[in-house]
Design an enzyme around this catalytic site. Structure first.
Site, short mmCIF file in Angstrom:
data_model
loop_
_atom_site.label_atom_id
_atom_site.label_comp_id
_atom_site.label_asym_id
_atom_site.label_seq_id
_atom_site.Cartn_x
_atom_site.Cartn_y
_atom_site.Cartn_z
N GLU A 199 4.51 -0.42 1.65
CA GLU A 199 4.67 -0.66 0.21
C GLU A 199 4.57 -2.14 -0.17
O GLU A 199 4.49 -2.47 -1.34
CB GLU A 199 6.03 -0.13 -0.31
CG GLU A 199 6.29 1.32 -0.07
CD GLU A 199 7.66 1.76 -0.58
OE1 GLU A 199 8.39 0.93 -1.18
OE2 GLU A 199 8.00 2.94 -0.39
N GLU A 253 0.82 -1.22 0.00
CA GLU A 253 0.00 0.00 0.00
C GLU A 253 0.85 1.26 0.00
O GLU A 253 2.04 1.23 0.30
CB GLU A 253 -0.92 0.02 1.23
CG GLU A 253 -0.29 -0.39 2.54
CD GLU A 253 0.83 0.47 3.03
OE1 GLU A 253 0.74 1.72 2.91
OE2 GLU A 253 1.83 -0.07 3.53
#
Length: 360
Positions: free
Chosen positions: A319, A176
């Site tokens: 991430e 994310e």
């Protein structure tokens, strides 16, 4: 979108294959090693067999899905970075320059970057655009989004995972990007995990003590104002969550629907996993927790889901970086199953069970 569509996300999720799990356990006990001596690798090998229904699943096609979205709560000054960083980092992902890109290249995984709620107009040949709206509203002033928008974002992740599975991807990671998303994740943990906001809230991108106390207060006010229903995970997601978190809920449910393992990353990814587990308890068996984040509250999140981390690296980047680091260990578990010799193959004597004394 039909508010009942979430039922479609969970209806096709089945229990893992207990027969294959047992078959994998029996094979592991015949391999040239003391039973259980490879610890978590053996646990993963059994879980992967149960998930896929195969003793030797081919997990070579791997994707880390990076869901991106902005958060209106950044107006409250809860992050060390401005919200403009979200679209800037999305372009960094797409150009291959972020940490997750480096680690994904190392392990042969593809990075799939998805705009589900970035507060900017983005265009790039590699961008997957599934934008529901341009960022959430400020949850300290009202609901972050509508229930319909939350379901639409879940659908974006669910449908994309199905598309990737149809193209041959068999191992997924939930990544994310979204400035302010530790605030939303802390609120989710506080409500669904019955955790005090002080314990649920960490420093995110590295805020100081004053801003941390302010962030905790903002989360308390958001919960008091919106009164999310802890018995309704979508209500919690809509009122104090985020679009990229909702997208990851869909990724997790989609992976489970297609009998693919999904690797959970850090704090934000785990907040999505908690929601997914409440919507579809069977989905938990398809999850592997990659690491224990440095973010305060992550251990509680994993505990609430019932997951144990594979790695402890003191990371807090997000991430999908921690999830990608776990890929080689997951593949190692498959290789142990498929490549290691049994005692019979190698002509090696097995240990004799001395638990019961021999009769004289």
């Amino acid at each position: 979108m039909n508010n009942d569509r979430w039922k479609d996300f969970v209806s096709g999720i089945e229990p893992i294959n207990d027969g294959k799990w047992a078959e994998a356990a029996a094979r592991l006990d015949r391999l040239t090693k003391p039973p259980g001596s490879l610890g978590r690798l053996e646990d993963m090998a059994k879980q992967l067999a149960g998930i896929t229904g195969q003793l030797y699943p081919d997990l070579s096609r791997k994707a880390v899905i990076v869901m991106a979205g902005d958060h209106g709560v950044c107006e409250e000054g809860v992050s060390a970075f401005p919200s403009e960083v979200t679209p800037q980092m999305v372009l960094n992902f797409l150009n291959g320059g972020a940490a997750v890109n480096v680690l994904a290249r190392q392990v042969g995984a593809d990075v799939v970057c998805v705009d589900v709620g970035v507060n900017a107009d983005l265009s790039h040949p590699s961008l997957v655009s599934r934008k529901v709206r341009k960022g959430t509203a400020n949850m300290a002033q009202g609901p972050a989004m509508t229930r319909e928008e939350a379901i639409a974002a879940i659908a974006a992740g669910f449908d994309l995972t199905g598309e990737l599975a149809a193209r041959g991807y068999r191992l997924f990671a939930a990544g994310e990007m979204g400035i302010g998303n530790t605030t939303a994740s802390s609120a989710i943990l506080s409500v669904l995990g019955a955790t005090d906001t002080v314990q649920a809230t960490g420093r995110g991108t590295g805020i100081d003590d004053v801003r941390l106390a302010h962030k905790q207060d903002v989360i308390r006010r958001a919960i008091e104002r919106n009164r999310p229903n802890a018995d309704d995970p979508i209500d919690v997601l809509a009122k104090v969550g985020g679009l990229e978190i909702a997208g990851l809920v869909g990724v997790i449910l989609g992976a489970a629907r297609h009998r693919c393992p999904v690797v959970i990353d850090g704090f934000i990814s785990s907040s999505a996993a908690l929601i997914a587990s409440r919507l579809a308890p069977l989905s938990t068996s398809y999850m592997l927790a990659s690491h224990l984040s440095h973010e305060q509250g992550h251990a509680r999140l994993l505990e609430r889901i019932g997951l144990a981390p594979i790695l402890r690296m003191d990371m807090r980047l997000g991430e999908g970086t921690g999830a990608v680091l776990a890929f080689p260990l997951i593949e190692a578990a498959v290789n142990i199953m498929s490549q290691m010799a049994t005692f019979d193959d190698a002509g090696i004597s097995q240990a004799v069970d001395k638990s019961t004394p021999e009769k004289v």
